[in-house]
Design a protein around this motif. Structure first.
Motif, PDB file in Angstrom:
ATOM      1  N   GLY A 144      18.272 -35.143-135.362  1.00 23.19           N
ATOM      2  CA  GLY A 144      16.845 -35.213-135.081  1.00 23.19           C
ATOM      3  C   GLY A 144      16.555 -36.222-133.982  1.00 23.19           C
ATOM      4  N   THR A 145      15.282 -36.584-133.855  1.00 22.89           N
ATOM      5  CA  THR A 145      14.830 -37.461-132.785  1.00 22.89           C
ATOM      6  C   THR A 145      14.356 -38.793-133.357  1.00 22.89           C
ATOM      7  OG1 THR A 145      14.167 -35.528-131.494  1.00 22.89           O
ATOM      8  CG2 THR A 145      13.246 -37.644-130.825  1.00 22.89           C
ATOM      9  N   TYR A 146      14.835 -39.880-132.779  1.00 24.95           N
ATOM     10  CA  TYR A 146      14.500 -41.230-133.218  1.00 24.95           C
ATOM     11  C   TYR A 146      13.960 -42.014-132.029  1.00 24.95           C
ATOM     12  CZ  TYR A 146      17.333 -40.214-137.325  1.00 24.95           C
ATOM     13  OH  TYR A 146      17.842 -39.663-138.472  1.00 24.95           O
ATOM     14  N   GLY A 147      12.964 -42.848-132.271  1.00 21.25           N
ATOM     15  CA  GLY A 147      12.401 -43.697-131.232  1.00 21.25           C
ATOM     16  C   GLY A 147      11.243 -43.023-130.525  1.00 21.25           C
ATOM     17  N   ASP A 148      10.811 -43.641-129.423  1.00 19.03           N
ATOM     18  CA  ASP A 148       9.674 -43.143-128.656  1.00 19.03           C
ATOM     19  C   ASP A 148       9.814 -43.620-127.223  1.00 19.03           C
ATOM     20  OD1 ASP A 148       7.273 -42.170-127.770  1.00 19.03           O
ATOM     21  OD2 ASP A 148       6.039 -43.360-129.116  1.00 19.03           O
ATOM     22  N   ALA A 149       9.871 -42.689-126.273  1.00 23.86           N
ATOM     23  CA  ALA A 149      10.043 -43.043-124.869  1.00 23.86           C
ATOM     24  C   ALA A 149       8.713 -43.197-124.142  1.00 23.86           C
ATOM     25  CB  ALA A 149      10.903 -42.001-124.160  1.00 23.86           C
ATOM     26  N   SER A 150       7.596 -43.017-124.837  1.00 27.81           N
ATOM     27  CA  SER A 150       6.293 -43.138-124.177  1.00 27.81           C
ATOM     28  C   SER A 150       5.823 -44.587-124.199  1.00 27.81           C
ATOM     29  CB  SER A 150       5.270 -42.243-124.873  1.00 27.81           C
ATOM     30  OG  SER A 150       5.059 -42.682-126.193  1.00 27.81           O
ATOM     31  N   GLY A 151       4.717 -44.836-123.561  1.00 30.14           N
ATOM     32  CA  GLY A 151       4.178 -46.192-123.527  1.00 30.14           C
ATOM     33  C   GLY A 151       4.715 -46.970-122.349  1.00 30.14           C
ATOM     34  N   LEU A 152       4.570 -48.295-122.424  1.00 31.86           N
ATOM     35  CA  LEU A 152       4.995 -49.166-121.337  1.00 31.86           C
ATOM     36  C   LEU A 152       6.507 -49.104-121.124  1.00 31.86           C
ATOM     37  CD1 LEU A 152       3.909 -51.170-119.285  1.00 31.86           C
ATOM     38  CD2 LEU A 152       4.265 -52.975-120.968  1.00 31.86           C
ATOM     39  N   GLU A 179      12.373 -42.757-142.251  1.00 33.06           N
ATOM     40  CA  GLU A 179      13.814 -42.776-142.024  1.00 33.06           C
ATOM     41  C   GLU A 179      14.082 -43.427-140.672  1.00 33.06           C
ATOM     42  OE1 GLU A 179      17.391 -39.493-141.608  1.00 33.06           O
ATOM     43  OE2 GLU A 179      15.534 -38.919-142.609  1.00 33.06           O
ATOM     44  N   TYR A 180      15.139 -44.262-140.601  1.00 30.95           N
ATOM     45  CA  TYR A 180      15.434 -44.954-139.352  1.00 30.95           C
ATOM     46  C   TYR A 180      16.929 -45.072-139.123  1.00 30.95           C
ATOM     47  CZ  TYR A 180      16.521 -48.984-142.287  1.00 30.95           C
ATOM     48  OH  TYR A 180      17.074 -49.808-143.237  1.00 30.95           O
ATOM     49  N   ILE A 181      17.276 -45.356-137.884  1.00 35.69           N
ATOM     50  CA  ILE A 181      18.614 -45.783-137.525  1.00 35.69           C
ATOM     51  C   ILE A 181      18.460 -47.128-136.821  1.00 35.69           C
ATOM     52  CG2 ILE A 181      19.593 -43.467-137.339  1.00 35.69           C
ATOM     53  CD1 ILE A 181      19.388 -43.766-134.273  1.00 35.69           C
ATOM     54  N   LYS A 182      19.501 -47.942-136.880  1.00 37.24           N
ATOM     55  CA  LYS A 182      19.519 -49.202-136.135  1.00 37.24           C
ATOM     56  C   LYS A 182      20.730 -49.179-135.217  1.00 37.24           C
ATOM     57  CE  LYS A 182      17.174 -52.363-139.269  1.00 37.24           C
ATOM     58  NZ  LYS A 182      17.306 -53.623-140.048  1.00 37.24           N
ATOM     59  N   ILE A 183      20.467 -49.407-133.946  1.00 41.00           N
ATOM     60  CA  ILE A 183      21.526 -49.517-132.961  1.00 41.00           C
ATOM     61  C   ILE A 183      21.459 -50.936-132.416  1.00 41.00           C
ATOM     62  CG2 ILE A 183      22.432 -48.679-130.752  1.00 41.00           C
ATOM     63  CD1 ILE A 183      21.211 -45.943-131.481  1.00 41.00           C
ATOM     64  N   ASP A 184      22.516 -51.685-132.629  1.00 39.76           N
ATOM     65  CA  ASP A 184      22.555 -53.108-132.263  1.00 39.76           C
ATOM     66  C   ASP A 184      21.360 -53.866-132.842  1.00 39.76           C
ATOM     67  OD1 ASP A 184      24.984 -52.953-130.953  1.00 39.76           O
ATOM     68  OD2 ASP A 184      24.085 -52.569-129.000  1.00 39.76           O
ATOM     69  N   GLY A 185      20.977 -53.518-134.062  1.00 37.96           N
ATOM     70  CA  GLY A 185      19.918 -54.231-134.772  1.00 37.96           C
ATOM     71  C   GLY A 185      18.506 -53.784-134.456  1.00 37.96           C
ATOM     72  N   ILE A 186      18.333 -52.849-133.523  1.00 39.35           N
ATOM     73  CA  ILE A 186      17.000 -52.366-133.154  1.00 39.35           C
ATOM     74  C   ILE A 186      16.707 -51.094-133.938  1.00 39.35           C
ATOM     75  CG2 ILE A 186      15.549 -51.507-131.284  1.00 39.35           C
ATOM     76  CD1 ILE A 186      17.277 -53.264-129.409  1.00 39.35           C
ATOM     77  N   ALA A 187      15.638 -51.125-134.735  1.00 38.88           N
ATOM     78  CA  ALA A 187      15.280 -49.976-135.572  1.00 38.88           C
ATOM     79  C   ALA A 187      14.540 -48.929-134.752  1.00 38.88           C
ATOM     80  CB  ALA A 187      14.416 -50.419-136.742  1.00 38.88           C
ATOM     81  N   LEU A 188      14.961 -47.671-134.923  1.00 37.49           N
ATOM     82  CA  LEU A 188      14.323 -46.529-134.291  1.00 37.49           C
ATOM     83  C   LEU A 188      13.984 -45.545-135.396  1.00 37.49           C
ATOM     84  CD1 LEU A 188      16.956 -46.189-131.460  1.00 37.49           C
ATOM     85  CD2 LEU A 188      14.646 -47.053-131.169  1.00 37.49           C
ATOM     86  N   TYR A 189      12.711 -45.234-135.539  1.00 38.17           N
ATOM     87  CA  TYR A 189      12.274 -44.365-136.641  1.00 38.17           C
ATOM     88  C   TYR A 189      12.317 -42.897-136.229  1.00 38.17           C
ATOM     89  CZ  TYR A 189      11.070 -48.309-139.480  1.00 38.17           C
ATOM     90  OH  TYR A 189      11.154 -49.442-140.242  1.00 38.17           O
ATOM     91  N   LYS A 190      12.633 -42.061-137.218  1.00 36.62           N
ATOM     92  CA  LYS A 190      12.741 -40.619-136.987  1.00 36.62           C
ATOM     93  C   LYS A 190      11.368 -40.029-136.781  1.00 36.62           C
ATOM     94  CE  LYS A 190      15.077 -36.524-138.629  1.00 36.62           C
ATOM     95  NZ  LYS A 190      16.060 -36.008-139.589  1.00 36.62           N
ATOM     96  N   TYR A 206      25.873 -49.978-135.788  1.00 34.03           N
ATOM     97  CA  TYR A 206      25.036 -48.858-136.245  1.00 34.03           C
ATOM     98  C   TYR A 206      24.788 -48.966-137.745  1.00 34.03           C
ATOM     99  CZ  TYR A 206      23.709 -44.154-137.617  1.00 34.03           C
ATOM    100  OH  TYR A 206      23.049 -43.091-138.155  1.00 34.03           O
ATOM    101  N   SER A 207      23.571 -48.668-138.141  1.00 32.44           N
ATOM    102  CA  SER A 207      23.249 -48.510-139.556  1.00 32.44           C
ATOM    103  C   SER A 207      22.086 -47.539-139.660  1.00 32.44           C
ATOM    104  CB  SER A 207      22.892 -49.856-140.206  1.00 32.44           C
ATOM    105  OG  SER A 207      21.731 -50.391-139.621  1.00 32.44           O
ATOM    106  N   SER A 208      21.840 -47.067-140.855  1.00 31.36           N
ATOM    107  CA  SER A 208      20.728 -46.143-141.084  1.00 31.36           C
ATOM    108  C   SER A 208      20.139 -46.414-142.457  1.00 31.36           C
ATOM    109  CB  SER A 208      21.201 -44.692-140.981  1.00 31.36           C
ATOM    110  OG  SER A 208      22.186 -44.424-141.958  1.00 31.36           O
ATOM    111  N   GLY A 209      18.925 -45.952-142.643  1.00 34.13           N
ATOM    112  CA  GLY A 209      18.278 -46.149-143.930  1.00 34.13           C
ATOM    113  C   GLY A 209      16.891 -45.552-143.952  1.00 34.13           C
ATOM    114  N   LYS A 210      16.151 -45.944-144.969  1.00 37.04           N
ATOM    115  CA  LYS A 210      14.799 -45.436-145.154  1.00 37.04           C
ATOM    116  C   LYS A 210      13.968 -46.557-145.757  1.00 37.04           C
ATOM    117  CE  LYS A 210      12.459 -41.372-146.917  1.00 37.04           C
ATOM    118  NZ  LYS A 210      12.598 -40.107-147.629  1.00 37.04           N
ATOM    119  N   ASP A 211      12.741 -46.710-145.283  1.00 41.38           N
ATOM    120  CA  ASP A 211      11.823 -47.686-145.855  1.00 41.38           C
ATOM    121  C   ASP A 211      10.430 -47.086-145.917  1.00 41.38           C
ATOM    122  OD1 ASP A 211      10.761 -47.861-143.272  1.00 41.38           O
ATOM    123  OD2 ASP A 211      11.671 -49.803-142.846  1.00 41.38           O
ATOM    124  N   ASP A 212       9.420 -47.907-146.146  1.00 35.71           N
ATOM    125  CA  ASP A 212       8.053 -47.410-146.280  1.00 35.71           C
ATOM    126  C   ASP A 212       7.551 -46.702-145.017  1.00 35.71           C
ATOM    127  OD1 ASP A 212       7.983 -48.392-148.838  1.00 35.71           O
ATOM    128  OD2 ASP A 212       6.921 -50.238-148.302  1.00 35.71           O
TER     129      ASP A 212
END
Length: 119
Positions: free
Chosen positions: A30-38, A106-117, A97-103
């Motif tokens: 699937g797709t994680y993160g967001d390339a829009s914005g600044l 669903e997210y993945i972390k690459i080098d500690g930066i969380a990217l939500y699905k 790399y890590s992955s998980g789910k919170d409130d």
């Protein structure tokens, strides 16, 4: 007849367990993160393929490549990217790399930066 039923049941259980292990150890999809914005980044995973879109000030650039999930010498999960083309080589390499789910979802972390699905 009874032996065949036991063999069939054992084989079915092994296949189910193997499927569960493969799904649990598999990488993201699937797709994680967001390339829009600044400034932003978005990873789109499909099988062993990945497309990474980098966004800055309304401009975007997408690079395509492959990824694999492994473990380092300490047993921590890693993700390794290889991209096509010379201009994408600076994004290649192995990262924590890590992955998980919170409130928030669903997210993945690459080098500690969380990217939500994305939904």
């Amino acid at each position: 007849m009874k032996k065949n039923l036991i063999r069939f049941t054992c084989l079915a259980l092994v296949l189910v367990m193997a499927g569960v292990v493969l799904v649990a150890c598999g990488g993201p999809s699937g797709t994680y993160g967001d390339a829009s914005g600044l400034v932003g980044v978005e990873y789109k995973f499909s099988g062993s393929n990945v497309s990474v879109t980098f966004g800055a000030l309304g401009f975007t650039k997408t690079v395509d490549g492959k990824f694999s999930i492994d473990k380092d010498a300490d047993g921590n999960r890693t993700i390794t990217f290889t991209f096509e083309g010379e201009d994408a080589t600076k994004y290649e390499g192995t990262h924590r790399y890590s992955s998980g789910k919170d409130d928030s979802g669903e997210y993945i972390k690459i080098d500690g930066i969380a990217l939500y699905k994305k939904k």
